[in-house]
Design a protein around this motif. Sequence first.
Motif, PDB file in Angstrom:
ATOM      1  N   LYS A   1     -40.653 -38.758  23.112  1.00 36.26           N
ATOM      2  CA  LYS A   1     -40.594 -38.928  24.574  1.00 36.26           C
ATOM      3  C   LYS A   1     -39.665 -40.175  25.067  1.00 36.26           C
ATOM      4  CE  LYS A   1     -44.238 -40.745  26.844  1.00 36.26           C
ATOM      5  NZ  LYS A   1     -45.551 -41.046  27.166  1.00 36.26           N
ATOM      6  N   ARG A   2     -39.833 -41.521  24.255  1.00 37.15           N
ATOM      7  CA  ARG A   2     -39.070 -42.440  24.647  1.00 37.15           C
ATOM      8  C   ARG A   2     -38.388 -43.227  23.476  1.00 37.15           C
ATOM      9  NH1 ARG A   2     -40.277 -47.409  27.337  1.00 37.15           N
ATOM     10  NH2 ARG A   2     -42.292 -47.117  26.807  1.00 37.15           N
ATOM     11  N   ILE A   3     -36.988 -43.673  23.335  1.00 33.40           N
ATOM     12  CA  ILE A   3     -36.633 -44.154  22.423  1.00 33.40           C
ATOM     13  C   ILE A   3     -36.609 -45.682  22.886  1.00 33.40           C
ATOM     14  CG2 ILE A   3     -34.235 -44.650  21.271  1.00 33.40           C
ATOM     15  CD1 ILE A   3     -33.434 -41.831  21.960  1.00 33.40           C
ATOM     16  N   LEU A   4     -37.379 -46.257  21.950  1.00 30.55           N
ATOM     17  CA  LEU A   4     -37.448 -47.811  22.148  1.00 30.55           C
ATOM     18  C   LEU A   4     -36.238 -48.691  21.660  1.00 30.55           C
ATOM     19  CD1 LEU A   4     -41.194 -48.058  21.000  1.00 30.55           C
ATOM     20  CD2 LEU A   4     -40.355 -48.129  23.425  1.00 30.55           C
ATOM     21  N   ALA A   5     -35.709 -48.353  20.443  1.00 29.20           N
ATOM     22  CA  ALA A   5     -34.613 -48.950  19.924  1.00 29.20           C
ATOM     23  C   ALA A   5     -33.942 -47.937  18.941  1.00 29.20           C
ATOM     24  CB  ALA A   5     -35.130 -50.221  19.094  1.00 29.20           C
ATOM     25  N   LYS A   6     -32.523 -48.181  18.953  1.00 26.35           N
ATOM     26  CA  LYS A   6     -31.765 -47.188  18.068  1.00 26.35           C
ATOM     27  C   LYS A   6     -30.651 -48.019  17.317  1.00 26.35           C
ATOM     28  CE  LYS A   6     -29.246 -42.858  17.695  1.00 26.35           C
ATOM     29  NZ  LYS A   6     -28.484 -41.895  18.391  1.00 26.35           N
ATOM     30  N   GLY A   7     -30.834 -47.970  16.017  1.00 25.61           N
ATOM     31  CA  GLY A   7     -29.756 -48.919  15.472  1.00 25.61           C
ATOM     32  C   GLY A   7     -29.493 -48.039  13.985  1.00 25.61           C
ATOM     33  N   PRO A   8     -28.596 -48.496  13.224  1.00 26.60           N
ATOM     34  CA  PRO A   8     -28.382 -47.986  12.053  1.00 26.60           C
ATOM     35  C   PRO A   8     -29.174 -47.981  10.768  1.00 26.60           C
ATOM     36  CG  PRO A   8     -26.752 -49.803  12.099  1.00 26.60           C
ATOM     37  CD  PRO A   8     -27.547 -49.570  13.539  1.00 26.60           C
ATOM     38  N   THR A   9     -30.057 -49.114  10.882  1.00 26.55           N
ATOM     39  CA  THR A   9     -31.126 -49.485   9.676  1.00 26.55           C
ATOM     40  C   THR A   9     -32.351 -49.161  10.298  1.00 26.55           C
ATOM     41  OG1 THR A   9     -31.105 -51.467  10.009  1.00 26.55           O
ATOM     42  CG2 THR A   9     -29.770 -50.693   8.638  1.00 26.55           C
ATOM     43  N   LYS A  10     -32.667 -49.374  11.658  1.00 22.43           N
ATOM     44  CA  LYS A  10     -34.097 -49.177  12.078  1.00 22.43           C
ATOM     45  C   LYS A  10     -34.093 -48.457  13.696  1.00 22.43           C
ATOM     46  CE  LYS A  10     -38.243 -51.226  13.644  1.00 22.43           C
ATOM     47  NZ  LYS A  10     -38.485 -52.485  14.375  1.00 22.43           N
ATOM     48  N   SER A  11     -34.807 -47.532  13.846  1.00 23.85           N
ATOM     49  CA  SER A  11     -35.215 -47.086  15.186  1.00 23.85           C
ATOM     50  C   SER A  11     -36.467 -46.967  15.398  1.00 23.85           C
ATOM     51  CB  SER A  11     -34.520 -45.643  15.284  1.00 23.85           C
ATOM     52  OG  SER A  11     -32.992 -45.734  15.281  1.00 23.85           O
ATOM     53  N   SER A  12     -36.919 -47.198  16.745  1.00 24.96           N
ATOM     54  CA  SER A  12     -38.235 -46.938  17.052  1.00 24.96           C
ATOM     55  C   SER A  12     -38.268 -46.092  18.247  1.00 24.96           C
ATOM     56  CB  SER A  12     -38.779 -48.242  17.384  1.00 24.96           C
ATOM     57  OG  SER A  12     -39.051 -49.080  16.371  1.00 24.96           O
ATOM     58  N   VAL A  13     -39.409 -45.106  18.276  1.00 25.54           N
ATOM     59  CA  VAL A  13     -39.463 -44.136  19.369  1.00 25.54           C
ATOM     60  C   VAL A  13     -41.039 -43.950  19.715  1.00 25.54           C
ATOM     61  CG1 VAL A  13     -37.809 -42.774  18.637  1.00 25.54           C
ATOM     62  CG2 VAL A  13     -39.919 -41.917  17.986  1.00 25.54           C
ATOM     63  N   TYR A  14     -41.308 -43.605  20.902  1.00 27.89           N
ATOM     64  CA  TYR A  14     -42.583 -43.331  21.206  1.00 27.89           C
ATOM     65  C   TYR A  14     -42.709 -41.857  21.172  1.00 27.89           C
ATOM     66  CZ  TYR A  14     -45.097 -47.030  23.172  1.00 27.89           C
ATOM     67  OH  TYR A  14     -45.714 -48.492  23.202  1.00 27.89           O
ATOM     68  N   LEU A  15     -43.806 -41.116  20.573  1.00 28.12           N
ATOM     69  CA  LEU A  15     -43.726 -39.565  20.652  1.00 28.12           C
ATOM     70  C   LEU A  15     -44.605 -39.329  22.075  1.00 28.12           C
ATOM     71  CD1 LEU A  15     -45.121 -38.924  17.107  1.00 28.12           C
ATOM     72  CD2 LEU A  15     -42.766 -39.022  18.014  1.00 28.12           C
ATOM     73  N   SER A  16     -44.453 -37.963  22.259  1.00 32.06           N
ATOM     74  CA  SER A  16     -45.165 -37.503  23.717  1.00 32.06           C
ATOM     75  C   SER A  16     -46.710 -38.036  23.634  1.00 32.06           C
ATOM     76  CB  SER A  16     -45.197 -36.314  23.788  1.00 32.06           C
ATOM     77  OG  SER A  16     -44.799 -35.279  22.628  1.00 32.06           O
ATOM     78  N   SER A  17     -47.338 -38.278  22.603  1.00 29.59           N
ATOM     79  CA  SER A  17     -48.620 -38.640  22.569  1.00 29.59           C
ATOM     80  C   SER A  17     -48.871 -40.108  22.448  1.00 29.59           C
ATOM     81  CB  SER A  17     -49.426 -38.080  21.373  1.00 29.59           C
ATOM     82  OG  SER A  17     -48.614 -37.887  20.235  1.00 29.59           O
ATOM     83  N   ASP A  18     -47.751 -41.002  22.986  1.00 31.19           N
ATOM     84  CA  ASP A  18     -47.921 -42.530  22.793  1.00 31.19           C
ATOM     85  C   ASP A  18     -47.955 -43.065  21.498  1.00 31.19           C
ATOM     86  OD1 ASP A  18     -47.153 -43.119  25.587  1.00 31.19           O
ATOM     87  OD2 ASP A  18     -49.104 -42.529  26.313  1.00 31.19           O
ATOM     88  N   ILE A  19     -47.633 -42.543  20.760  1.00 30.77           N
ATOM     89  CA  ILE A  19     -47.614 -43.128  19.217  1.00 30.77           C
ATOM     90  C   ILE A  19     -46.196 -43.619  18.911  1.00 30.77           C
ATOM     91  CG2 ILE A  19     -47.893 -42.322  16.949  1.00 30.77           C
ATOM     92  CD1 ILE A  19     -49.626 -40.190  18.024  1.00 30.77           C
ATOM     93  N   GLN A  20     -46.034 -44.876  18.422  1.00 29.24           N
ATOM     94  CA  GLN A  20     -44.913 -45.408  18.041  1.00 29.24           C
ATOM     95  C   GLN A  20     -44.406 -45.180  16.471  1.00 29.24           C
ATOM     96  OE1 GLN A  20     -44.304 -49.386  19.004  1.00 29.24           O
ATOM     97  NE2 GLN A  20     -42.557 -49.564  17.473  1.00 29.24           N
TER      98      GLN A  20
END
Length: 576
Positions: free
Chosen positions: A222-241
């Motif tokens: 749903k939303r990209i919180l951070a995107k990098g070559p070694t670590k990325s974080s996202v929120y899924l549609s169900s608000d799960i990180q």
Amino acid sequence: MLNYDLAQIFYEIADFLDIEGVAWKPQAYRKAARTIENLQEDVEEIYNEKGIKGLLEIEGIGQALAEKIEEYIHTGELKDYSKLKKSLPKGISELLEIGGLGPKKVAVLYQKLKIKNIKELEFAIKKNKVAEMPGFGQKTQENILAGIQLHKHGTERMLLGEALPIARQLVSELKKLKEAQQIEIAGSLRRKKETIGDIDILISSKNPVKVMDKFTSLSYVKRILAKGPTKSSVYLSSDIQVDLRVIDPKVFGAALQYFTGSKEHNIKLRGIAQNNGYKLSEYGLFNKKTGKLVAGKTEEEIYKKLGRQYIEPELRENYNEIELAKDKKLPKLVELKDIKGDFHMHTIASDGANTAEEMALAAKKFGYEYIAITDHTKYDRIANGLNEKEMLEHAKRIRDLNKKIKGIKIFAGAEVAILADGSLDFPEDVLKKLDIVVASLHSGFKQDKDAATKRVLKALDNKYVDIFGHPTGRIIHQREPIKFNMPEVLKLCKERKVLLEINSSPSRLDLKDTDIKQAIDIGCKFVIDTDSHAASHFYGLEYGVATARRGWATPDHIVNTKPLNQLHRYFRKLKL
Ligand SMILES: [Zn+2]
Ligand SMILES: [Zn+2]
């Protein structure tokens, strides 16, 4: 040195400085945090090799920040950080976690309205004070209120049974990438804790950019919180990180070990590495003197180098597992494939969704050798419980199914309610006509400890009770466990040979891991049941098995690992 920890601290410092109204410095900290977070090399390695000069070569790190990193490497803390943290009220960090509230806005709320925590913020919104602040307005105030609701929801940890299927789905999507070599779930989810904060996945790959592109473009995101070559974080549609890390294949095992945790387990293990002339981090196990990598490809080789047998993730909580691993004395934990049957399930006769025949056929297909059908009794009216006469007729029909369905043994039982005074919902002359009796608490959850203890002891003293169903009655996030004297009840179960249920239902997982461990020490035996209310619920069995493993249970502790022809040793009335 842990790049990750240092990056988190720098991010926090940046936020705190913003709130205090300090100019330009927060940006520098944030930039440094991002750089360190995405660094391929360990900053401590860099420092050990080239000193402060090496740190200055990192983009965005000037003299002042390099000295901070040096201080952290030497002392494990940062004085400025501790000072800042102390100077601000505790609730401020919590305010920063609310969507729609960055450090700049928190600063205004704190300085102008003296708001120090979520409660005060909610109060101010009620009085419409936040909307009146310059730069806020009605719309912003509404957004913040929505953010507070989301935050409250988001701080509730996910159930193991919710998180695991989602994580597996993501893993199977990522497996399609030819750039991905190994993929593993890490964190508390790999340790199969009953609830999970966020999902951690590790991938080994030589093409991190490709992997991250795929990950952040998955349809569930749903939303990209951070995107990098070694670590990325996202929120899924169900608000799960979900956090994804791409790891160099050479040290995948070290990263997996590190990110699986627990923190306490890892601290202990790092200490052991230190005392043996090594240094252990997410980047590998190194010889302290020469700096040479000695292990890192697999977890097994790391534990082996440290003189330990492999430790299963479920045991990594620093409950003596590291010590026992030294003498190769860890228990051989029960596995899903060991389970041969199930003693607790419901049908349309009470509150289930399938007939007894459908349940039996599904159980056979699931691979069970035997089951007991245990519908509710009359006290549980909302569950459509059966009275004595109905139950005995139901039992006859269940037994008759054995003539029709071959390849699985079907027992006729009941889940009998334990009433407030400890008596059972059915008299003994009915109980003795049932193959298996599960006795459960379905009411009186607020009883005081003494009354609850007496009640449970009396119920389990009944010679026709075989299994104590979902013993504490807890429902995760919804209902507290009934407080009875656990050791006393466990002792009675051992004496009277009452089996304790490990209920696999994801919101129950009752007994829980630490109670199981305690019961094992006392000498109790268990059954792992699904309490299925539909044929599809059998698949929950793995959550019960995971909980049993976290409680250090071996196949020998679990009665439904035994073949059908041995069950008569554990149940008084079973006729085979
Ligand atoms: Zn029940
Ligand atoms: Zn039940």
